[in-house]
Design an enzyme around this catalytic site. Sequence first.
Site, PDB file in Angstrom:
ATOM      1  N   GLY A   9       0.920  -1.180  -0.119  1.00  7.89           N
ATOM      2  CA  GLY A   9       0.200   0.074   0.021  1.00  7.89           C
ATOM      3  C   GLY A   9       0.885   1.317  -0.102  1.00  7.89           C
TER       4      GLY A   9
ATOM      5  N   GLY B   4      -5.941   0.412   2.225  1.00  9.85           N
ATOM      6  CA  GLY B   4      -6.751   1.491   2.623  1.00  9.85           C
ATOM      7  C   GLY B   4      -6.710   2.783   1.788  1.00  9.85           C
TER       8      GLY B   4
ATOM      9  N   LYS C  71       1.822 -10.752  -3.352  1.00  2.12           N
ATOM     10  CA  LYS C  71       2.864  -9.586  -3.077  1.00  2.12           C
ATOM     11  C   LYS C  71       4.348 -10.112  -2.864  1.00  2.12           C
ATOM     12  CE  LYS C  71      -0.781  -6.709  -0.734  1.00  2.12           C
ATOM     13  NZ  LYS C  71      -1.333  -6.731   0.377  1.00  2.12           N
TER      14      LYS C  71
ATOM     15  N   GLY D  53     -14.798  -3.368   7.966  1.00  2.00           N
ATOM     16  CA  GLY D  53     -14.426  -3.040   6.493  1.00  2.00           C
ATOM     17  C   GLY D  53     -13.173  -3.496   6.229  1.00  2.00           C
TER      18      GLY D  53
END
Length: 340
Positions: free
Chosen positions: A45, A213, A116, A98
């Site tokens: 991320g 996120g 990854k 979530g």
Amino acid sequence: LKQAISGGKHVVTSNKEVIAKHGAELFALAQQHGVGLRYEASAGGGIPLISPFQNDLVANKISGIYAIINGTTNYILTRMAKEGMDFPSALKKAQELGYAEADPRNDIEGIDATYKLAILASLAFHHQVQPQDIHCEGVSRLDSRDFKYARELGYAIKLLAIGKQGDNWIEVRVHPVFISEESLLAKVDGVYNAILVEGDLVGKVLFYGEGAGALPTSSAVIADVVSAAQDILSGGGSRVRWRLEPGKIIKPMAELETRYYLRLSVADQPGVLAQVAKVLGDHRISISSVIQKAADSVAQTAEIVIMTHPAKEAAMQQALRELEHLAVVKEISNFIRVEA
């Protein structure tokens, strides 16, 4: 992506599956057309990972990658460890907040972490590592009792993506592990990610932060877009850094040598441990410690926890198959590798 690259467009993507499976093909095409292919957001991320491997760590021979690289599973394992939750309850909580998808399979079965690791290992070891090269196990079989025993033994349980290389081999695997509770990775909780990299010059470096996120991912994507724009303005063309070298093999999982944790449900009768120890001993697996818990008088069973000394994976798998057929063993409740 191929159409955009072939049309002379710089490309930015966060799609880890595409890069893990088709990276080499896409990078070759980008070099051919003199454009950039950037994918910082595909692993970690908002944590800068791809750029350090391509630039800051380029003078190093990377010997190891140890990564907590899926925030969903790390959140679930943290709740199980800290609050004694069972797996279904911790997963439900992650979904309510979530952190987990309605269909969480890619996360809890280790598939996301495998994509990854394929990207990071290919970069670090200069060898094309495909997702199918990586041994993968998820976290759904973990039980709150495993976390309790881990604490008693001085360990934490984490889902680790592990990559190692030697002179002519690469080892890549994703699975739950026992790690010392004193290690840096053991202290990474919640949805946070951490990637420990070992290089011959830099030693150990740790990258830590939010691995997913909207905002962290946006940080990485926008940085890639700005970098592409700077290349266009400067006329710099392609800055693809994907160097592959021949001559390395992916080490089979059967050749792994490590310590192991076993939790067994056994008949509550004399001589059981001796029978279990004989099966392990027949495969040259030495016992380091044993914990025996109170018996279940109704089921007439007891629970024993065994920690082994280092042993070969192939030997351990054969021993597990034999233990399953041992009359006094009611169930092999769990089996977890120990990472030193």
